[in-house]
Design an enzyme around this catalytic site. Structure first.
Site, PDB file in Angstrom:
ATOM      1  CG  HIS A 104      29.778  32.278  41.828  1.00 22.09           C
ATOM      2  ND1 HIS A 104      28.746  32.830  41.099  1.00 22.09           N
ATOM      3  CD2 HIS A 104      30.513  33.340  42.247  1.00 22.09           C
ATOM      4  CE1 HIS A 104      28.856  34.143  41.092  1.00 22.09           C
ATOM      5  NE2 HIS A 104      29.931  34.476  41.780  1.00 22.09           N
ATOM      6  CB  ILE A 105      34.387  29.040  45.599  1.00 22.29           C
ATOM      7  CG1 ILE A 105      35.136  28.244  44.530  1.00 22.29           C
ATOM      8  CG2 ILE A 105      33.299  28.184  46.170  1.00 22.29           C
ATOM      9  CD1 ILE A 105      36.578  28.446  44.514  1.00 22.29           C
ATOM     10  N   GLY A 106      35.028  32.222  43.966  1.00 20.13           N
ATOM     11  CA  GLY A 106      36.099  33.221  43.871  1.00 20.13           C
ATOM     12  C   GLY A 106      36.219  34.063  45.126  1.00 20.13           C
ATOM     13  CG  ASP A 141      38.730  49.309  32.706  1.00 15.18           C
ATOM     14  OD1 ASP A 141      38.799  48.612  33.734  1.00 15.18           O
ATOM     15  OD2 ASP A 141      37.744  50.032  32.449  1.00 15.18           O
ATOM     16  CD  GLU A 193      27.000  30.833  38.966  1.00 14.82           C
ATOM     17  OE1 GLU A 193      26.697  31.097  40.142  1.00 14.82           O
ATOM     18  OE2 GLU A 193      27.922  31.396  38.352  1.00 14.82           O
ATOM     19  CG  ASP A 210      34.551  30.918  40.673  1.00 16.14           C
ATOM     20  OD1 ASP A 210      34.402  29.815  41.231  1.00 16.14           O
ATOM     21  OD2 ASP A 210      34.356  32.002  41.244  1.00 16.14           O
TER      22      ASP A 210
HETATM   23  P1  NAI Z   1      35.038  46.849  39.484  1.00 12.39           P
HETATM   24  O1  NAI Z   1      33.787  47.603  39.226  1.00 12.39           O
HETATM   25  O2  NAI Z   1      35.972  47.347  40.508  1.00 12.39           O
HETATM   26  O3  NAI Z   1      35.854  46.675  38.103  1.00 12.39           O
HETATM   27  C1  NAI Z   1      35.264  46.356  36.885  1.00 12.39           C
HETATM   28  C2  NAI Z   1      36.090  47.012  35.787  1.00 12.39           C
HETATM   29  O4  NAI Z   1      35.606  46.558  34.530  1.00 12.39           O
HETATM   30  C3  NAI Z   1      35.981  48.529  35.779  1.00 12.39           C
HETATM   31  O5  NAI Z   1      37.266  49.097  35.783  1.00 12.39           O
HETATM   32  C4  NAI Z   1      35.219  48.831  34.489  1.00 12.39           C
HETATM   33  O6  NAI Z   1      35.580  50.071  33.911  1.00 12.39           O
HETATM   34  C5  NAI Z   1      35.647  47.667  33.624  1.00 12.39           C
HETATM   35  N1  NAI Z   1      34.743  47.398  32.516  1.00 12.39           N
HETATM   36  C6  NAI Z   1      33.394  47.500  32.460  1.00 12.39           C
HETATM   37  N2  NAI Z   1      32.948  47.143  31.232  1.00 12.39           N
HETATM   38  C7  NAI Z   1      34.035  46.802  30.507  1.00 12.39           C
HETATM   39  C8  NAI Z   1      34.221  46.361  29.175  1.00 12.39           C
HETATM   40  N3  NAI Z   1      33.194  46.181  28.350  1.00 12.39           N
HETATM   41  N4  NAI Z   1      35.488  46.120  28.763  1.00 12.39           N
HETATM   42  C9  NAI Z   1      36.547  46.314  29.588  1.00 12.39           C
HETATM   43  N5  NAI Z   1      36.427  46.748  30.856  1.00 12.39           N
HETATM   44  C10 NAI Z   1      35.187  46.980  31.320  1.00 12.39           C
HETATM   45  O7  NAI Z   1      34.569  45.351  39.806  1.00 12.39           O
HETATM   46  P2  NAI Z   1      35.376  44.263  40.607  1.00 12.39           P
HETATM   47  O8  NAI Z   1      35.092  44.377  42.051  1.00 12.39           O
HETATM   48  O9  NAI Z   1      36.779  44.252  40.140  1.00 12.39           O
HETATM   49  O10 NAI Z   1      34.613  42.945  40.103  1.00 12.39           O
HETATM   50  C11 NAI Z   1      34.748  42.480  38.760  1.00 12.39           C
HETATM   51  C12 NAI Z   1      33.819  41.309  38.500  1.00 12.39           C
HETATM   52  O11 NAI Z   1      34.079  40.235  39.400  1.00 12.39           O
HETATM   53  C13 NAI Z   1      32.341  41.604  38.656  1.00 12.39           C
HETATM   54  O12 NAI Z   1      31.636  40.998  37.584  1.00 12.39           O
HETATM   55  C14 NAI Z   1      31.943  40.874  39.909  1.00 12.39           C
HETATM   56  O13 NAI Z   1      30.612  40.509  39.871  1.00 12.39           O
HETATM   57  C15 NAI Z   1      32.859  39.674  39.843  1.00 12.39           C
HETATM   58  N6  NAI Z   1      33.068  39.021  41.131  1.00 12.39           N
HETATM   59  C16 NAI Z   1      33.099  37.642  41.162  1.00 12.39           C
HETATM   60  C17 NAI Z   1      33.289  36.976  42.342  1.00 12.39           C
HETATM   61  C18 NAI Z   1      33.347  35.480  42.387  1.00 12.39           C
HETATM   62  O14 NAI Z   1      33.050  34.894  43.416  1.00 12.39           O
HETATM   63  N7  NAI Z   1      33.751  34.847  41.327  1.00 12.39           N
HETATM   64  C19 NAI Z   1      33.396  37.700  43.624  1.00 12.39           C
HETATM   65  C20 NAI Z   1      33.455  39.139  43.468  1.00 12.39           C
HETATM   66  C21 NAI Z   1      33.260  39.746  42.261  1.00 12.39           C
END
Ligand code: NAI
Length: 402
Positions: free
Chosen positions: A285-287, A174, A262, A257
């Site tokens: 995109h159903i994560g 991270d 999309e 996903d």
């Molecule tokens: P979060 O904000 O809690 O965690 C993201 C983490 O990524 C943070 O710890 C941040 O410091 C780190 N980060 C940022 N840039 C980085 C980089 N260049 N290298 C390494 N680490 C980096 O977000 P959360 O809630 O964990 O969501 C993560 C992703 O999942 C988001 O893109 C969100 O849009 C996606 N998501 C997808 C869903 C789906 O249906 N597939 C549903 C919910 C979220």
């Protein structure tokens, strides 16, 4: 100013939200669909709060005519459908539910790790077509393997805990220093993580830094016969490069996903260069799409809105200065004022308070570059008149009593 609150919930928001508002004594109407702009403008005149999902567009053309609006609930994760800047400028906070589906995404990722290791996607399709493909070759347990998590935020850290319970070794990378959970180990660089992982799962947000973050060079660094999982954002992986590394056999499989492009709805066709490749799991995109997540979203957003309506708390609002004033004492009357962030506001408000002889028991102020949000508790008479005077000042955008 001390108006009766009335909530309009559009797009079939979960019933639990309406129930929560009703328990809090707030009248709520529920509509199953989104409304076209003209109907929406007309409809929201009668409400102080509107709750939407992703289809309703709350742009300036709608918001500028929503004269009684106090707050917006985005009963989803994204807020692109709302003009956040404009809502801020008219004193309307927007609340969403960023973490209600965290667990759902984490569970999908865990299931995909196992499914990829056993080639479940392909052998399931073959069995449906009448083909019996029994083999142990290339099918592995996940126990004892190494999972590399890129982005150790809400989802990444949940995946970490679940994966360890299955007996995987977890490493993560991270850009921010994060406390390792359980026995997980932080890596100094993404390169180091890619070299050591049997599975790589991505959980980063979409930023300039993460766009095309996994391309040719990174895929080449991954261990031979390893797997890639992306349930973060479609722009994070260069799809054409992934296709090449899957076809060459350097990667044993992938689960994807999210995609750079999309379909907008279930009627539109889905196209991707990944379609038809062996041991590639593709999901629309159903994560985060589970019934539990919908319930949690309904609860989280309605809770935030109720706290704003009844206490003035803007904690968690995506476009507003954050103030968490807590519960006021029984004797106190609370005045909430949103104002333009210009010099001298507090001096003028304090002089109005002083002229009214009012006794302030607490005062909370928070600002952003455009507006200030002030919450004041009084224990004295004449607060209705004082609130009116504050509201009539040139700098005031919105004033409310709770
Ligand atoms: P979060 O904000 O809690 O965690 C993201 C983490 O990524 C943070 O710890 C941040 O410091 C780190 N980060 C940022 N840039 C980085 C980089 N260049 N290298 C390494 N680490 C980096 O977000 P959360 O809630 O964990 O969501 C993560 C992703 O999942 C988001 O893109 C969100 O849009 C996606 N998501 C997808 C869903 C789906 O249906 N597939 C549903 C919910 C979220």
């Amino acid at each position: 100013m001390g108006a009766v609150q009335k909530v309009l919930l559009l797009e079939g928001i979960h019933m639990g939200a309406q129930q929560r508002f009703q328990e809090a004594g707030i009248e709520t109407d529920l509509l199953s669909g989104a409304l076209p702009e003209i109907e929406l403008i007309e409809k929201i005149q009668g409400y102080t709060v509107v709750g939407i999902r992703s289809k309703s567009q709350l742009k300036e053309s709608v918001l500028s005519r929503a004269l009684h609006l106090n707050a917006i609930g985005a009963f989803c994760i994204g807020t692109n459908q709302i003009d956040l800047r404009y809502a801020n400028s008219i004193g309307v906070p927007v609340f969403n539910a960023p973490y209600s589906n965290t667990r759902s995404v984490a569970e999908l990722v865990i299931s995909e790790m196992i499914a990829l290791s056993r080639n479940l996607g392909d052998i399931n399709s073959l069995a449906h077509k009448g083909q019996w493909k029994k083999s142990a070759k290339g099918h592995r347990e996940v126990r004892g393997k190494t999972l590399g998590i890129v982005g150790y935020g809400h989802i990444g850290s949940q995946v970490s805990v679940l994966a360890e319970s299955l007996g995987l070794n977890v490493i993560y990378y991270d850009i921010v220093k994060k406390l390792p959970l359980g026995n997980a180990t932080a890596m100094e660089s993404m390169e180091e993580l890619l070299i050591h992982s049997d599975f790589v799962t991505l959980h980063v947000p979409e930023t300039d830094m993460t766009r095309n973050m996994i391309g040719e060079k990174q895929l080449e660094s991954m261990k031979p016969a390893s797997y890639l999982i992306n349930a973060s954002r479609g722009t994070v992986v260069v799809i054409e490069a992934l296709v090449r590394f899957l076809k060459s056999g350097h990667l044993s499989g992938a689960a994807v996903d999210v995609f750079p492009k999309e379909p907008k709805n279930n009627q539109e066709a889905f196209e991707s260069p990944l379609c038809g490749l062996e041991n590639v799991l593709l999901t629309p995109h159903i994560g985060g799409s589970t019934e539990e997540a919908q319930v949690a979203i309904g609860q989280e957003v309605s809770e935030s809105l109720i706290r704003y309506l009844q206490m003035g708390s803007t904690f968690g609002a995506v476009n507003f200065p954050q103030v968490e004033p807590g519960i006021k004492s029984e004797k106190a009357q609370r005045v909430l004022n949103v104002h333009k962030n210009v010099p001298g506001v507090m001096k003028e408000i304090n002089s109005l308070v002083s002229n009214a002889g009012a006794n302030i028991v607490s005062q909370h102020l928070s600002t952003d570059e455009n507006i200030g949000y002030l919450v004041m508790d009084f224990e004295s008479e004449g607060i209705v008149q004082l609130a009116k005077e504050i509201d009539s000042m040139d700098f005031s955008i919105k004033t409310r009593r709770v």
